[in-house]
Design a protein around this motif. Structure first.
Motif, PDB file in Angstrom:
ATOM      1  N   VAL A  30       0.838  -1.200   0.000  1.00 48.41           N
ATOM      2  CA  VAL A  30       0.000   0.000   0.000  1.00 48.41           C
ATOM      3  C   VAL A  30       0.872   1.249   0.000  1.00 48.41           C
ATOM      4  N   PHE A  31       1.897   1.262   0.848  1.00 45.46           N
ATOM      5  CA  PHE A  31       2.789   2.418   0.919  1.00 45.46           C
ATOM      6  C   PHE A  31       3.567   2.599  -0.388  1.00 45.46           C
ATOM      7  N   VAL A  32       4.019   1.483  -0.970  1.00 45.48           N
ATOM      8  CA  VAL A  32       4.785   1.556  -2.217  1.00 45.48           C
ATOM      9  C   VAL A  32       3.923   2.123  -3.344  1.00 45.48           C
ATOM     10  N   PHE A  33       2.698   1.641  -3.450  1.00 47.82           N
ATOM     11  CA  PHE A  33       1.833   2.132  -4.534  1.00 47.82           C
ATOM     12  C   PHE A  33       1.376   3.567  -4.287  1.00 47.82           C
ATOM     13  N   LEU A  89       2.028   6.493  -6.964  1.00 53.75           N
ATOM     14  CA  LEU A  89       1.000   7.444  -7.373  1.00 53.75           C
ATOM     15  C   LEU A  89       1.493   8.877  -7.185  1.00 53.75           C
ATOM     16  N   LYS A  90       2.199   9.085  -6.092  1.00 51.41           N
ATOM     17  CA  LYS A  90       2.753  10.418  -5.822  1.00 51.41           C
ATOM     18  C   LYS A  90       3.762  10.801  -6.899  1.00 51.41           C
ATOM     19  N   LEU A  91       4.617   9.863  -7.274  1.00 47.99           N
ATOM     20  CA  LEU A  91       5.619  10.111  -8.318  1.00 47.99           C
ATOM     21  C   LEU A  91       4.954  10.452  -9.648  1.00 47.99           C
ATOM     22  N   LEU A 118      13.196   7.591  -1.899  1.00 49.71           N
ATOM     23  CA  LEU A 118      13.149   8.907  -1.259  1.00 49.71           C
ATOM     24  C   LEU A 118      11.748   9.212  -0.725  1.00 49.71           C
ATOM     25  N   LEU A 119      10.738   8.954  -1.538  1.00 46.62           N
ATOM     26  CA  LEU A 119       9.358   9.222  -1.115  1.00 46.62           C
ATOM     27  C   LEU A 119       8.951   8.333   0.055  1.00 46.62           C
ATOM     28  N   LEU A 120       9.377   7.075   0.012  1.00 49.75           N
ATOM     29  CA  LEU A 120       9.058   6.158   1.109  1.00 49.75           C
ATOM     30  C   LEU A 120       9.752   6.574   2.403  1.00 49.75           C
ATOM     31  N   SER A 121      10.944   7.131   2.276  1.00 52.24           N
ATOM     32  CA  SER A 121      11.688   7.569   3.471  1.00 52.24           C
ATOM     33  C   SER A 121      11.032   8.767   4.143  1.00 52.24           C
ATOM     34  N   GLU A 122      10.172   9.486   3.397  1.00 53.92           N
ATOM     35  CA  GLU A 122       9.488  10.660   3.949  1.00 53.92           C
ATOM     36  C   GLU A 122       8.298  10.279   4.808  1.00 53.92           C
ATOM     37  N   ILE A 123       7.857   9.018   4.715  1.00 52.94           N
ATOM     38  CA  ILE A 123       6.685   8.588   5.466  1.00 52.94           C
ATOM     39  C   ILE A 123       6.987   8.642   6.959  1.00 52.94           C
ATOM     40  N   GLY A 124       6.108   9.257   7.705  1.00 48.43           N
ATOM     41  CA  GLY A 124       6.268   9.337   9.158  1.00 48.43           C
ATOM     42  C   GLY A 124       7.030  10.556   9.626  1.00 48.43           C
TER      43      GLY A 124
END
Length: 201
Positions: free
Chosen positions: A129-132, A136-138, A194-200
Motif C-alpha cells: 500500500v505504501f509503495v503504490f 502514485l505520488k511520483l 526517497l518518497l518512502l523515506s518521507e513517510i512518518g
C-alpha cells in the motif's frame, strides 16, 4: 501549499512548452490527440468523481505526461522510421527535441509500468500500500519529480548520441532505447525510495 503550487505550475509549464513545440512543428495529430485526451478524461472523471475531477478542477492538469505520451502514437506513426541500414530508428531530423521528448515519454512510461509490476510481486500487505501510494505520488500527485527525471533522461540520450556515438540526436539505436528504459527505472526507484523515506516525518 507552496510545494503544491510548484507541482501545479510545473505541470502547466511542461504542457504549455511541449504543446507549443508540437503545434509549431506542425504535428497537429499529436497536439489534438493530447488535447482531446485531456478533455475526455476530464469529462469522464467528472461523471465518476463529481466535485473532485473535471474540466474546472486542477486534478486532470497534473498528468500532462499521460496525455502527451498516448498522443505521441501519431509521432511514431508519422515521424519515426526504421533506418535504411536496419541499425536503429530515425526520428524527425528537423525537430530532434521532440524526438527526444517522445522517446523519453515512452521510456519513462514503460519503466514505470515495470516498476509497478515488480512492486506488485515483491511486496504485500501494508508495505505494498505504501509503495503504490509513493508510485502514485511520483506519477500524478507530485509530477515535478517525473518532469525532472524525464529531463535528465533526455539529456543522457542527447549526450550518448551526440557526445559518445557522434551521431545526430534524432537517431536511436536499439541498445540505447533499452538502456533508456533501464535508466528511467533506476531513477524512478531512487525517487520511490526517497518518497518512502518521507513517510512518518
Amino acid at each position: 501549499m507552496i510545494l503544491l503550487h510548484l507541482d501545479f505550475l510545473s505541470a502547466l509549464l511542461y504542457a504549455a512548452v511541449f504543446l507549443f513545440l508540437i503545434f509549431h512543428a506542425g504535428m497537429l495529430q499529436w497536439f489534438w490527440a493530447s488535447i482531446v485526451l485531456w478533455l475526455g478524461i476530464s469529462v469522464l472523471g467528472a461523471k465518476l468523481m463529481p466535485g473532485i475531477w473535471g474540466m474546472t478542477h486542477a486534478a486532470p492538469l497534473f498528468i500532462p505526461h499521460f496525455y502527451l505520451t498516448l498522443g505521441s502514437i501519431f509521432f511514431f506513426i508519422g515521424h519515426w522510421r526504421r533506418k535504411a541500414d536496419g541499425n536503429g530508428w530515425q526520428a524527425d531530423p528537423e525537430h530532434p527535441l521532440l524526438g527526444l521528448f517522445a522517446v523519453s515519454n515512452v521510456s519513462m512510461t514503460l519503466a514505470f509500468a515495470g516498476v509497478c509490476v515488480l512492486a506488485h510481486y515483491w511486496f504485500s500487505g501494508t508495505v505494498q500500500v505504501f509503495v503504490f501510494a509513493a508510485l502514485l505520488k511520483l506519477y500524478a500527485l507530485k509530477p515535478v519529480y517525473w518532469f525532472v527525471l524525464q529531463f535528465v533522461l533526455m539529456v543522457l540520450a542527447y549526450v550518448h548520441r551526440c557526445g559518445i556515438d557522434r551521431q545526430p540526436p534524432s537517431t536511436f539505436g536499439g541498445s540505447q532505447l533499452r538502456l533508456g528504459v533501464l535508466a528511467a527505472a533506476l531513477m524512478q526507484v531512487s525517487v520511490l525510495v526517497l518518497l518512502l523515506s518521507e513517510i512518518g516525518r
